[in-house]
Every structure is written in C-alpha cells, then in structure tokens.
Scaffold this motif. Structure first.
Motif, PDB file in Angstrom:
ATOM      1  N   ALA A 100       3.472  -3.879  -2.016  1.00  5.70           N
ATOM      2  CA  ALA A 100       3.809  -3.126  -0.810  1.00  5.70           C
ATOM      3  C   ALA A 100       4.901  -3.822  -0.009  1.00  5.70           C
ATOM      4  O   ALA A 100       5.840  -3.183   0.481  1.00  5.70           O
ATOM      5  CB  ALA A 100       2.564  -2.920   0.053  1.00  5.70           C
ATOM      6  N   LEU A 101       4.811  -5.137   0.118  1.00  4.82           N
ATOM      7  CA  LEU A 101       5.780  -5.879   0.916  1.00  4.82           C
ATOM      8  C   LEU A 101       7.182  -5.802   0.318  1.00  4.82           C
ATOM      9  O   LEU A 101       8.172  -5.825   1.048  1.00  4.82           O
ATOM     10  CB  LEU A 101       5.332  -7.337   1.057  1.00  4.82           C
ATOM     11  CG  LEU A 101       6.148  -8.215   2.009  1.00  4.82           C
ATOM     12  CD1 LEU A 101       6.186  -7.622   3.416  1.00  4.82           C
ATOM     13  CD2 LEU A 101       5.586  -9.627   2.045  1.00  4.82           C
ATOM     14  N   ILE A 102       7.273  -5.670  -0.996  1.00  2.00           N
ATOM     15  CA  ILE A 102       8.584  -5.558  -1.644  1.00  2.00           C
ATOM     16  C   ILE A 102       9.182  -4.164  -1.432  1.00  2.00           C
ATOM     17  O   ILE A 102      10.393  -3.993  -1.462  1.00  2.00           O
ATOM     18  CB  ILE A 102       8.472  -5.879  -3.148  1.00  2.00           C
ATOM     19  CG1 ILE A 102       7.817  -7.248  -3.351  1.00  2.00           C
ATOM     20  CG2 ILE A 102       9.849  -5.883  -3.816  1.00  2.00           C
ATOM     21  CD1 ILE A 102       7.514  -7.575  -4.799  1.00  2.00           C
ATOM     22  N   GLY A 103       8.319  -3.167  -1.172  1.00  2.00           N
ATOM     23  CA  GLY A 103       8.870  -1.860  -0.818  1.00  2.00           C
ATOM     24  C   GLY A 103       8.217  -0.645  -1.435  1.00  2.00           C
ATOM     25  O   GLY A 103       8.503   0.483  -1.036  1.00  2.00           O
ATOM     26  N   LEU A 104       7.327  -0.834  -2.428  1.00  2.00           N
ATOM     27  CA  LEU A 104       6.659   0.314  -3.042  1.00  2.00           C
ATOM     28  C   LEU A 104       5.264  -0.125  -3.488  1.00  2.00           C
ATOM     29  O   LEU A 104       5.141  -0.915  -4.426  1.00  2.00           O
ATOM     30  CB  LEU A 104       7.455   0.827  -4.246  1.00  2.00           C
ATOM     31  CG  LEU A 104       7.011   2.158  -4.845  1.00  2.00           C
ATOM     32  CD1 LEU A 104       7.223   3.309  -3.862  1.00  2.00           C
ATOM     33  CD2 LEU A 104       7.760   2.447  -6.144  1.00  2.00           C
ATOM     34  N   PRO A 105       4.200   0.376  -2.829  1.00  2.00           N
ATOM     35  CA  PRO A 105       2.836  -0.073  -3.150  1.00  2.00           C
ATOM     36  C   PRO A 105       2.332   0.535  -4.457  1.00  2.00           C
ATOM     37  O   PRO A 105       1.833   1.659  -4.500  1.00  2.00           O
ATOM     38  CB  PRO A 105       2.021   0.400  -1.946  1.00  2.00           C
ATOM     39  CG  PRO A 105       2.793   1.541  -1.372  1.00  2.00           C
ATOM     40  CD  PRO A 105       4.232   1.303  -1.696  1.00  2.00           C
ATOM     41  N   LEU A 106       2.456  -0.212  -5.535  1.00  2.00           N
ATOM     42  CA  LEU A 106       2.158   0.331  -6.860  1.00  2.00           C
ATOM     43  C   LEU A 106       0.674   0.593  -7.098  1.00  2.00           C
ATOM     44  O   LEU A 106       0.317   1.491  -7.867  1.00  2.00           O
ATOM     45  CB  LEU A 106       2.690  -0.611  -7.950  1.00  2.00           C
ATOM     46  CG  LEU A 106       4.207  -0.743  -8.040  1.00  2.00           C
ATOM     47  CD1 LEU A 106       4.589  -1.631  -9.222  1.00  2.00           C
ATOM     48  CD2 LEU A 106       4.880   0.621  -8.176  1.00  2.00           C
ATOM     49  N   ILE A 107      -0.212  -0.175  -6.460  1.00  2.00           N
ATOM     50  CA  ILE A 107      -1.646   0.096  -6.641  1.00  2.00           C
ATOM     51  C   ILE A 107      -1.977   1.473  -6.087  1.00  2.00           C
ATOM     52  O   ILE A 107      -2.607   2.306  -6.753  1.00  2.00           O
ATOM     53  CB  ILE A 107      -2.492  -0.999  -5.964  1.00  2.00           C
ATOM     54  CG1 ILE A 107      -2.317  -2.326  -6.701  1.00  2.00           C
ATOM     55  CG2 ILE A 107      -3.966  -0.591  -5.930  1.00  2.00           C
ATOM     56  CD1 ILE A 107      -3.032  -3.495  -6.042  1.00  2.00           C
ATOM     57  N   ALA A 108      -1.530   1.742  -4.871  1.00  2.00           N
ATOM     58  CA  ALA A 108      -1.759   3.059  -4.261  1.00  2.00           C
ATOM     59  C   ALA A 108      -1.036   4.160  -5.036  1.00  2.00           C
ATOM     60  O   ALA A 108      -1.597   5.232  -5.292  1.00  2.00           O
ATOM     61  CB  ALA A 108      -1.298   3.044  -2.809  1.00  2.00           C
ATOM     62  N   LEU A 109       0.206   3.901  -5.422  1.00  2.00           N
ATOM     63  CA  LEU A 109       0.986   4.915  -6.129  1.00  2.00           C
ATOM     64  C   LEU A 109       0.369   5.271  -7.470  1.00  2.00           C
ATOM     65  O   LEU A 109       0.328   6.448  -7.847  1.00  2.00           O
ATOM     66  CB  LEU A 109       2.423   4.421  -6.321  1.00  2.00           C
ATOM     67  CG  LEU A 109       3.344   5.366  -7.100  1.00  2.00           C
ATOM     68  CD1 LEU A 109       3.453   6.725  -6.416  1.00  2.00           C
ATOM     69  CD2 LEU A 109       4.725   4.735  -7.280  1.00  2.00           C
ATOM     70  N   THR A 110      -0.102   4.282  -8.199  1.00  2.00           N
ATOM     71  CA  THR A 110      -0.726   4.551  -9.493  1.00  2.00           C
ATOM     72  C   THR A 110      -1.922   5.489  -9.335  1.00  2.00           C
ATOM     73  O   THR A 110      -2.114   6.406 -10.132  1.00  2.00           O
ATOM     74  CB  THR A 110      -1.169   3.234 -10.159  1.00  2.00           C
ATOM     75  OG1 THR A 110      -0.023   2.398 -10.331  1.00  2.00           O
ATOM     76  CG2 THR A 110      -1.777   3.486 -11.528  1.00  2.00           C
ATOM     77  N   GLY A 111      -2.712   5.271  -8.297  1.00  2.00           N
ATOM     78  CA  GLY A 111      -3.838   6.164  -8.038  1.00  2.00           C
ATOM     79  C   GLY A 111      -3.390   7.581  -7.744  1.00  2.00           C
ATOM     80  O   GLY A 111      -3.963   8.553  -8.272  1.00  2.00           O
ATOM     81  N   LEU A 112      -2.351   7.736  -6.913  1.00  2.00           N
ATOM     82  CA  LEU A 112      -1.847   9.072  -6.584  1.00  2.00           C
ATOM     83  C   LEU A 112      -1.287   9.769  -7.819  1.00  2.00           C
ATOM     84  O   LEU A 112      -1.504  10.975  -8.020  1.00  2.00           O
ATOM     85  CB  LEU A 112      -0.758   8.968  -5.509  1.00  2.00           C
ATOM     86  CG  LEU A 112      -1.166   8.462  -4.122  1.00  2.00           C
ATOM     87  CD1 LEU A 112       0.033   8.524  -3.171  1.00  2.00           C
ATOM     88  CD2 LEU A 112      -2.335   9.246  -3.561  1.00  2.00           C
ATOM     89  N   LEU A 113      -0.555   9.029  -8.636  1.00  2.00           N
ATOM     90  CA  LEU A 113       0.034   9.622  -9.837  1.00  2.00           C
ATOM     91  C   LEU A 113      -1.047  10.066 -10.825  1.00  2.00           C
ATOM     92  O   LEU A 113      -0.955  11.156 -11.406  1.00  2.00           O
ATOM     93  CB  LEU A 113       0.990   8.634 -10.506  1.00  2.00           C
ATOM     94  CG  LEU A 113       2.308   8.362  -9.757  1.00  2.00           C
ATOM     95  CD1 LEU A 113       3.075   7.230 -10.421  1.00  2.00           C
ATOM     96  CD2 LEU A 113       3.162   9.628  -9.683  1.00  2.00           C
ATOM     97  N   ARG A 114      -2.062   9.265 -11.006  1.00  2.00           N
ATOM     98  CA  ARG A 114      -3.158   9.665 -11.900  1.00  2.00           C
ATOM     99  C   ARG A 114      -3.859  10.912 -11.378  1.00  2.00           C
ATOM    100  O   ARG A 114      -4.215  11.800 -12.144  1.00  2.00           O
ATOM    101  CB  ARG A 114      -4.135   8.509 -12.080  1.00  2.00           C
ATOM    102  CG  ARG A 114      -3.599   7.408 -13.002  1.00  2.00           C
ATOM    103  CD  ARG A 114      -4.631   6.333 -13.275  1.00  2.00           C
ATOM    104  NE  ARG A 114      -4.158   5.393 -14.282  1.00  2.00           N
ATOM    105  CZ  ARG A 114      -4.225   4.075 -14.170  1.00  2.00           C
ATOM    106  NH1 ARG A 114      -4.757   3.519 -13.090  1.00  2.00           N
ATOM    107  NH2 ARG A 114      -3.783   3.293 -15.134  1.00  2.00           N
ATOM    108  N   ASP A 115      -4.069  10.985 -10.063  1.00  4.75           N
ATOM    109  CA  ASP A 115      -4.674  12.182  -9.465  1.00  4.75           C
ATOM    110  C   ASP A 115      -3.807  13.413  -9.702  1.00  4.75           C
ATOM    111  O   ASP A 115      -4.313  14.544  -9.766  1.00  4.75           O
ATOM    112  CB  ASP A 115      -4.878  11.988  -7.955  1.00  4.75           C
ATOM    113  CG  ASP A 115      -6.002  11.014  -7.651  1.00  4.75           C
ATOM    114  OD1 ASP A 115      -6.802  10.690  -8.548  1.00  4.75           O
ATOM    115  OD2 ASP A 115      -6.077  10.560  -6.477  1.00  4.75           O
TER     116      ASP A 115
END
Length: 198
Positions: free
Chosen positions: A174-189
């Motif tokens: 998230a600090l680098i600019g894109l929260p991949l843990i959250a995004l991965t969950g949204l994409l799978r949904d």
C-alpha cells in the motif's frame, strides 16, 4: 495454449510504481492515463480526497471501456490533517521531510475497482513514523534518490526506508502505491483467477 480466462483489466494510472506492482500478479492488463483534476475540494479530508480521486480515475477510463474492469488508485499523505503531496523538486521535498521528521504520518492509499455500474472502493491506511534526522542527512537522501514524484518524498521501496522508524499497515504494498492484498481480493470477487492460466 488455452484461451485467456480472465476478463479485460485496465490500470487507470500514469504511475510506473503502480504498473510495476500490478505486474507482480502476472495477469494481463492495459494501462490508460486518466484525465482527472486532482485539486482538493474545500474542507475535504485527506481520506475523502484519496477515495474521490481513486474513484474519479477509474470512472474516467471506465466510461470509454465498458467491458473491462478498471483499477483506480490514489495516495494522500496526512500529517496532522494536512495533505502532503508530491513535492516536484528538491526544495519542496526538503521542506516536506523537515516537517515530517520525528512525526507520525498516515498514508491513505485508496483503491477503486469498477466496471459499468459495479464498483468497490476502499482505503488501506499506513502509519509511518519518521526518524529525527539532520538536514544534511535529508539533503543527501534527496540527492541520491530524487523522490520528487512520491507523496511525502520518501520511497520506502528504496533508500527512503532509511528515513523511517516504523511502518504499520495491513498491506506492505500500500505504501508503494497499490495495495495488492486488497486488490487481489477484489479481483477474485470479480471473477479473476490469480495466479492465472494463460
């Protein structure tokens, strides 16, 4: 080789950092630059600003790509309620770092995934405590790293990590600019398969 099983995906961003981060997921995507005015609104909080801009970026691209899922993201650094943006040059970056030394700064990294009328928007906060460092150290850092396109002037993925005393977050990207843990969950949904089979 089997056909692509994931839906079309677009990153609404001009950020090389977000592009690199999304590339880690190894799913095909396009990059489209969103045309969005990033000027804060009157009395808008830093969190509201980050969420609004992430949504606006996604919407700006989604209107021309109705069959694709679009990712919008924005980051705003908050020091005692004041937004700390991208410095743009050495002088402003030094002033930012002087202001933040010894202080706790919250980086709001907002994320929006959108397709047509469907959208999910969320924020992943990261609390960063800056070390109390001399002007000489700060100047040496800026000359070495030149982080003038980063909110708060501290690239945590690079030499900027040396300016920090601690980082607290649920998502290290998230600090680098894109929260991949959250995004991965949204994409799978949304029906994406990660890792994908191409």
């Amino acid at each position: 080789m089997s056909k692509l099983i994931n839906p079309p995906l677009i990153l609404a961003s001009t950020s090389a950092y977000r592009r690199e981060l999304l590339g880690r997921l190894r799913i095909p995507f396009e990059v489209v630059s969103p045309k969005v005015d990033e000027t804060p609104l009157t009395a808008e909080s830093t969190l509201e600003l980050a969420l609004r801009l992430a949504t606006a970026k996604a919407a700006a691209v989604a209107k021309d790509h109705p069959n694709a899922w679009v990712i919008g993201s924005d980051q705003v650094a908050d020091l005692c309620g004041a937004a700390i943006g991208k410095p743009g040059n050495f002088e402003r970056a030094l002033a930012q770092l002087q202001l933040m030394r010894g202080q706790a700064v919250t980086f709001h990294t907002a994320l929006c995934l959108m397709k047509g009328e469907q959208q999910t928007t969320l924020n992943v906060p990261t609390e960063v405590t800056f070390r109390k460092l001399s002007d000489d150290v700060l100047e040496s850092y800026l000359l070495a790293e030149e982080p003038y396109d980063c909110a708060g002037s501290a690239k945590s993925e690079g030499l900027g990590i040396s300016l920090l005393e601690s980082i607290q977050s649920d998502d290290p990207t998230a600090l680098i600019g894109l929260p991949l843990i959250a995004l991965t969950g949204l994409l799978r949904d949304a029906g994406f398969v990660i890792p994908s089979k191409n």
